[in-house]
Design an enzyme around this catalytic site. Structure first.
Site, mmCIF file in Angstrom:
data_model
loop_
_atom_site.group_PDB
_atom_site.id
_atom_site.type_symbol
_atom_site.label_atom_id
_atom_site.label_comp_id
_atom_site.label_asym_id
_atom_site.label_seq_id
_atom_site.Cartn_x
_atom_site.Cartn_y
_atom_site.Cartn_z
ATOM 1 N N ARG A 1 -16.378 -1.916 -61.182
ATOM 2 C CA ARG A 1 -15.732 -2.018 -59.673
ATOM 3 C C ARG A 1 -16.899 -1.300 -59.027
ATOM 4 O O ARG A 1 -17.534 -0.199 -59.254
ATOM 5 C CB ARG A 1 -14.623 -0.976 -59.618
ATOM 6 C CG ARG A 1 -13.449 -1.699 -60.407
ATOM 7 C CD ARG A 1 -11.895 -0.839 -59.721
ATOM 8 N NE ARG A 1 -11.913 -1.359 -58.576
ATOM 9 C CZ ARG A 1 -11.435 -0.626 -57.591
ATOM 10 N NH1 ARG A 1 -10.797 0.516 -57.939
ATOM 11 N NH2 ARG A 1 -11.036 -1.160 -56.426
ATOM 12 N N ASP B 1 -14.865 -2.530 -51.016
ATOM 13 C CA ASP B 1 -13.554 -3.485 -51.456
ATOM 14 C C ASP B 1 -13.849 -4.811 -50.944
ATOM 15 O O ASP B 1 -13.829 -5.244 -49.881
ATOM 16 C CB ASP B 1 -12.225 -2.621 -50.685
ATOM 17 C CG ASP B 1 -11.033 -3.093 -51.431
ATOM 18 O OD1 ASP B 1 -11.006 -4.049 -52.360
ATOM 19 O OD2 ASP B 1 -10.087 -2.962 -50.928
ATOM 20 N N GLU C 1 -9.702 -10.179 -52.234
ATOM 21 C CA GLU C 1 -9.069 -10.799 -53.579
ATOM 22 C C GLU C 1 -9.525 -12.205 -53.536
ATOM 23 O O GLU C 1 -9.692 -12.844 -52.467
ATOM 24 C CB GLU C 1 -7.739 -10.526 -53.366
ATOM 25 C CG GLU C 1 -7.148 -9.174 -53.358
ATOM 26 C CD GLU C 1 -7.714 -8.634 -54.663
ATOM 27 O OE1 GLU C 1 -7.496 -8.930 -55.880
ATOM 28 O OE2 GLU C 1 -7.955 -7.235 -54.516
ATOM 29 N N ARG D 1 -11.604 0.897 -65.978
ATOM 30 C CA ARG D 1 -12.833 0.166 -65.348
ATOM 31 C C ARG D 1 -13.962 1.299 -65.319
ATOM 32 O O ARG D 1 -13.646 2.318 -64.682
ATOM 33 C CB ARG D 1 -12.446 -0.481 -64.148
ATOM 34 C CG ARG D 1 -11.337 -1.563 -64.431
ATOM 35 C CD ARG D 1 -10.738 -2.205 -63.403
ATOM 36 N NE ARG D 1 -10.144 -1.199 -62.631
ATOM 37 C CZ ARG D 1 -9.212 -1.389 -61.555
ATOM 38 N NH1 ARG D 1 -9.014 -2.661 -61.337
ATOM 39 N NH2 ARG D 1 -8.727 -0.468 -60.862
#
Length: 122
Positions: free
Chosen positions: A13, A18, A21, A55
């Protein structure tokens, strides 16, 4: 992002950002395409921590002489938003401000694509 480190697949990540999606059409696909396009075959991973899902949270840099910070490049191009709650680096907020002003990527029109964390909680 998936990297191969010492023969092992590692899910990473990208710290401070961010991205939309994949289902946030077309921004998710554009973000993924841009990251693939700017990522050379060999990169350097600086691990920040391992999250609760196992992650790796990290920073990804190119290894070429004109070293590039791929996390930041995603924001510069408007392909990701700054996760302000987890990011204290002012370079990210400056880059996002410029991308928004220029109407790049996720900032090209208003909508939930600008805040992937809101989209996920729908």
């Amino acid at each position: 992002m998936r990297l191969t480190c010492k023969g092992k697949s590692v899910e990473v990540r990208l710290h401070c950002i961010d991205a939309p999606e994949y289902e946030q059409i077309p921004w998710g696909k554009q973000s993924r395409h841009h990251l693939r396009k700017i990522t050379p075959r060999k990169v350097e991973l600086k691990t920040i921590e391992i999250d609760q899902f196992g992650r790796t949270l990290g920073e990804v840099y190119t290894t070429e002489p004109s070293r590039r910070f791929l996390n930041l490049e995603q924001v510069v191009g408007g392909h990701a938003a700054v996760y302000e709650h987890y990011c204290s680096d002012p370079a990210f907020t400056r880059a996002q401000r410029k991308a928004r002003k220029a109407g790049l990527g996720i900032w090209s029109k208003p909508g939930a694509q600008q805040t992937p964390w809101v989209f996920r909680h729908r």
